[in-house]
Scaffold this motif. Structure first.
Motif, mmCIF file in Angstrom:
data_model
loop_
_atom_site.group_PDB
_atom_site.id
_atom_site.type_symbol
_atom_site.label_atom_id
_atom_site.label_comp_id
_atom_site.label_asym_id
_atom_site.label_seq_id
_atom_site.Cartn_x
_atom_site.Cartn_y
_atom_site.Cartn_z
ATOM 1 N N LEU A 211 -3.047 -46.330 -12.271
ATOM 2 C CA LEU A 211 -2.891 -47.049 -13.575
ATOM 3 C C LEU A 211 -1.888 -48.110 -13.818
ATOM 4 C CD1 LEU A 211 -3.085 -44.061 -16.187
ATOM 5 C CD2 LEU A 211 -4.733 -46.052 -15.910
ATOM 6 N N ASP A 212 -1.196 -48.099 -12.614
ATOM 7 C CA ASP A 212 -0.057 -49.223 -12.175
ATOM 8 C C ASP A 212 -0.607 -50.517 -12.838
ATOM 9 O OD1 ASP A 212 1.695 -47.434 -11.273
ATOM 10 O OD2 ASP A 212 1.251 -47.857 -9.246
ATOM 11 N N TYR A 213 -1.952 -50.908 -12.535
ATOM 12 C CA TYR A 213 -2.495 -52.222 -12.748
ATOM 13 C C TYR A 213 -2.619 -52.490 -14.330
ATOM 14 C CZ TYR A 213 -3.587 -51.747 -7.872
ATOM 15 O OH TYR A 213 -3.216 -51.536 -6.390
ATOM 16 N N ALA A 214 -3.034 -51.309 -15.054
ATOM 17 C CA ALA A 214 -3.297 -51.382 -16.296
ATOM 18 C C ALA A 214 -2.003 -51.556 -16.984
ATOM 19 C CB ALA A 214 -3.836 -50.098 -16.966
ATOM 20 N N LYS A 215 -0.783 -50.730 -16.603
ATOM 21 C CA LYS A 215 0.484 -50.832 -17.193
ATOM 22 C C LYS A 215 1.141 -52.154 -16.923
ATOM 23 C CE LYS A 215 5.177 -48.804 -16.708
ATOM 24 N NZ LYS A 215 5.835 -47.697 -15.949
ATOM 25 N N ALA A 216 0.809 -52.822 -15.987
ATOM 26 C CA ALA A 216 1.441 -54.133 -15.690
ATOM 27 C C ALA A 216 0.457 -55.278 -16.535
ATOM 28 C CB ALA A 216 1.277 -54.459 -14.039
ATOM 29 N N GLY A 217 -0.536 -54.843 -17.133
ATOM 30 C CA GLY A 217 -1.330 -55.816 -17.756
ATOM 31 C C GLY A 217 -2.588 -56.583 -16.980
ATOM 32 N N ASN A 218 -2.569 -56.011 -15.776
ATOM 33 C CA ASN A 218 -3.661 -56.735 -14.812
ATOM 34 C C ASN A 218 -5.055 -56.536 -15.241
ATOM 35 O OD1 ASN A 218 -1.501 -55.725 -12.168
ATOM 36 N ND2 ASN A 218 -1.323 -57.724 -13.147
ATOM 37 N N LEU A 219 -5.412 -55.562 -16.028
ATOM 38 C CA LEU A 219 -6.664 -55.129 -16.195
ATOM 39 C C LEU A 219 -7.195 -55.460 -17.685
ATOM 40 C CD1 LEU A 219 -6.952 -51.689 -14.024
ATOM 41 C CD2 LEU A 219 -7.720 -54.115 -13.429
ATOM 42 N N MET A 220 -8.449 -55.951 -17.797
ATOM 43 C CA MET A 220 -9.047 -55.745 -19.394
ATOM 44 C C MET A 220 -9.295 -54.573 -20.009
ATOM 45 S SD MET A 220 -12.414 -58.128 -20.005
ATOM 46 C CE MET A 220 -11.612 -59.636 -19.203
ATOM 47 N N ASP A 221 -8.998 -54.522 -21.169
ATOM 48 C CA ASP A 221 -9.336 -53.370 -21.947
ATOM 49 C C ASP A 221 -10.890 -53.383 -22.270
ATOM 50 O OD1 ASP A 221 -9.800 -51.296 -23.959
ATOM 51 O OD2 ASP A 221 -8.763 -52.508 -25.473
ATOM 52 N N LEU A 222 -11.523 -52.179 -21.566
ATOM 53 C CA LEU A 222 -12.887 -52.090 -21.621
ATOM 54 C C LEU A 222 -13.462 -50.989 -22.748
ATOM 55 C CD1 LEU A 222 -13.556 -52.284 -17.932
ATOM 56 C CD2 LEU A 222 -13.719 -54.174 -19.478
ATOM 57 N N SER A 223 -12.596 -50.628 -23.533
ATOM 58 C CA SER A 223 -12.777 -49.444 -24.480
ATOM 59 C C SER A 223 -14.228 -49.744 -25.346
ATOM 60 C CB SER A 223 -11.754 -49.449 -25.506
ATOM 61 O OG SER A 223 -10.503 -49.219 -24.865
ATOM 62 N N GLY A 224 -14.614 -51.141 -25.589
ATOM 63 C CA GLY A 224 -15.803 -51.301 -26.337
ATOM 64 C C GLY A 224 -16.956 -51.676 -25.711
ATOM 65 N N GLU A 225 -16.927 -51.230 -24.373
ATOM 66 C CA GLU A 225 -18.110 -51.630 -23.557
ATOM 67 C C GLU A 225 -19.186 -50.590 -23.828
ATOM 68 O OE1 GLU A 225 -18.694 -54.563 -21.428
ATOM 69 O OE2 GLU A 225 -17.111 -54.622 -22.924
ATOM 70 N N PRO A 226 -20.486 -51.014 -23.800
ATOM 71 C CA PRO A 226 -21.715 -50.125 -24.089
ATOM 72 C C PRO A 226 -21.610 -49.054 -23.348
ATOM 73 C CG PRO A 226 -22.503 -52.344 -24.085
ATOM 74 C CD PRO A 226 -20.808 -52.211 -23.543
ATOM 75 N N TRP A 227 -21.299 -49.064 -21.908
ATOM 76 C CA TRP A 227 -21.381 -47.832 -21.167
ATOM 77 C C TRP A 227 -20.350 -46.531 -21.371
ATOM 78 C CZ3 TRP A 227 -16.748 -47.715 -18.875
ATOM 79 C CH2 TRP A 227 -16.133 -48.897 -18.821
ATOM 80 N N VAL A 228 -19.459 -46.874 -22.272
ATOM 81 C CA VAL A 228 -18.344 -45.881 -22.379
ATOM 82 C C VAL A 228 -19.004 -44.804 -23.135
ATOM 83 C CG1 VAL A 228 -16.522 -45.357 -23.770
ATOM 84 C CG2 VAL A 228 -16.546 -47.668 -22.720
ATOM 85 N N SER A 229 -20.048 -44.884 -24.020
ATOM 86 C CA SER A 229 -20.989 -43.857 -24.622
ATOM 87 C C SER A 229 -21.368 -43.041 -23.588
ATOM 88 C CB SER A 229 -21.859 -44.496 -25.798
ATOM 89 O OG SER A 229 -22.681 -45.288 -25.284
ATOM 90 N N ARG A 230 -21.691 -43.436 -22.590
ATOM 91 C CA ARG A 230 -22.514 -42.674 -21.487
ATOM 92 C C ARG A 230 -21.629 -41.680 -20.678
ATOM 93 N NH1 ARG A 230 -24.271 -46.958 -17.985
ATOM 94 N NH2 ARG A 230 -24.821 -45.220 -16.630
ATOM 95 N N MET A 231 -20.216 -41.884 -20.945
ATOM 96 C CA MET A 231 -19.320 -41.282 -19.912
ATOM 97 C C MET A 231 -19.284 -39.529 -20.265
ATOM 98 S SD MET A 231 -16.127 -43.819 -19.812
ATOM 99 C CE MET A 231 -15.298 -42.666 -19.672
#
Length: 477
Positions: A145-165
């Motif tokens: 999660l270092d990359y998320a903490k550093a702001g390197n990654l895009m927030d994908l919370s709203g992507e359609p595939w999230v409901s399939r997890m």
């Protein structure tokens, strides 16, 4: 006359400009045609925020639901980069790349996927440097999660595939940070364990060991038969990390669920008696000759060859081992054997397995190919691409609509251990900085080299914790 000619010329220029503006927006999204759509740049259009690249940047379109109104954007030529450290020349990895490339061509006929592959752990140093210099791939696999903490990654919370997890994916500590989802899960993996030659075990009358003593007794029988008990490929240091942390996990978490947090907050030290036990066992095994002599000079594929050839009876690896072993046997012309599995254990028979993806698939927060990147991720996560890849990886699905049929019965054994024992979505390394884990691995390789274990050597791991504790991103539960 001269003034009139100038006036007519000015009017003509206005009309031409208006026509050009209309042409530039035809077939595009309303209000989204602000950037150059020529697509001549290798990483996307300069000044293009991604909103005009095949649809709305909100991510409402999956790979199979791209906006048909963006015809010009779909036909543009561009190169999109995808990064990973594990996509090698094994059959299922080659097939994965081919399926992704062919599927993406259907979405973007003139697009090219540039695979940014560096095998092994050095990929992560490279990726960190790429993010720091704004040269990271558009889409990348990652592990912390270092990359998320550093702001390197895009927030994908709203992507359609999230409901399939599935539920395991929702608990995966690699993916979520501060209530947001920054990555899609890859293969649902056990964090590693001991794979063994079942035919050889049956011949020698060895049952899968449940205690440390039974494990050591099995090693002694195997050595007496002229075989190497365990093949190590510690030239790849991640295999040493897997060996050590898997054994430590079975010694710590089953007895104390808070052991990781105690290590983090200093209640437990790195030279704790429980941790010392694992090193002492390794010391014993080294002294008795249970490892291959070249353990520190060969990599994991070479150790896998020792196992496939029948020279070694066991190997510590991840869930991809069954398919890798079958492929090695076929290519090497070795005698076939049934592979088995059991987890590391402590003296009393307690064991613990990690089950999580452990691998996120994220999007560079600064990519200029926003929708194109989202479409590529959605394609990689589609059942038709993911299912055959998971079978090759020996990974279990992290999506409810992905079904995998494993040909090797050993996967049923793996599932039995997962269902019947302590299974956690994180390992001990989740509670320490990378520098501490590396220091612990250094002590392990020192012992495997033949140097007697000295608890004082673990001080370097404790010092690393004191220095780099702020870098730890604790599991978000």
């Amino acid at each position: 006359m001269k003034k009139r000619a100038i006036l007519l010329l000015a009017m003509m220029l206005i009309v031409v400009a208006a026509l050009a503006a209309c042409s530039g927006n035809s077939g595009g999204n309303s209000g989204a045609g602000q950037g150059d759509n020529s697509g001549t740049g290798s990483g996307g259009d300069s000044g293009n925020t991604g909103k005009n690249a095949g649809g709305d940047s909100s991510g409402s379109n999956s790979a199979g639901e791209a906006d048909d109104g963006g015809g010009a954007a779909k036909d543009k030529a561009f190169t999109i980069r995808a990064g990973a450290w594990f996509i090698d020349e094994r059959g299922h990895q080659v097939a994965f790349k081919k399926a992704v490339e062919e599927g993406y061509k259907k979405l973007y006929p003139n697009a090219t996927i540039q695979w940014d592959i560096t095998l092994g752990s050095t990929y992560f140093d490279k990726l960190k440097a790429q993010f720091a210099s704004d040269t990271a791939p558009d889409v990348t696999f990652y592990q912390t999660l270092d990359y998320a903490k550093a702001g390197n990654l895009m927030d994908l919370s709203g992507e359609p595939w999230v409901s399939r997890m599935n539920e395991a994916a929702k608990k995966d500590p690699t993916l979520s940070y501060e209530g947001k989802l920054f990555g899609a899960p890859g293969a649902g993996n056990i964090g590693g364990g001991i794979w063994f030659n079942k035919d050889l075990f049956d011949k020698l009358g060895i049952q899968p060991p449940k205690t440390v003593q039974e494990f050591l007794d099995a090693c002694e029988k195997i050595k007496a038969d002229g075989k190497t008990p365990i093949a190590l490929g510690f030239k790849d240091l991640w295999t040493a990390n897997m060996f050590l942390m898997n054994w430590l996990q079975s010694y710590t978490f089953p007895t104390d669920a808070d052991y990781g947090m105690k290590l983090y907050d200093g209640t437990v030290a790195f030279d704790d008696a429980v941790i010392q036990k694992v090193y002492q066992h390794v010391d014993t095994m080294k002294g008795k000759g249970y490892f291959n002599k070249n353990a520190l000079s060969i990599d994991w594929p070479q150790s896998a060859q020792l196992f496939a050839s029948g020279e070694a009876a066991m190997i510590v690896q991840g869930p991809w081992m069954p398919s890798a072993n079958a492929e090695n046997i076929e290519k090497g012309g070795y005698d076939k054997f049934q592979i088995g599995f059991f987890p590391f254990m402590d003296e009393g028979g307690k064991s613990s397995l990690t089950f999580a993806s452990g691998t996120g698939l994220g999007i560079n927060a600064k990519t200029k190919l926003v929708q194109e990147s989202k479409d590529l991720v959605a394609l990689m996560l589609s059942p038709e691409v993911m299912a055959p890849w998971l079978e090759g990886e020996g990974g279990l699905p992290m999506f409810t609509d992905v079904n995998v049929k494993f040909a090797d019965p050993v996967m049923d054994t793996v599932k039995q251990y997962l269902d019947g024992g302590l299974t956690l979505p994180y390992g001990l390394t989740a509670f320490m900085p990378t520098s501490s884990a590396n220091a612990m691995v250094d002590v392990l390789t020192k012992v495997v080299s033949g140097v007697k274990f000295n608890p004082a050597d673990l001080k370097s791991a404790q010092d690393a914790m004191a220095k780099d504790k702020a870098a730890v991103v604790l599991p978000q539960f």
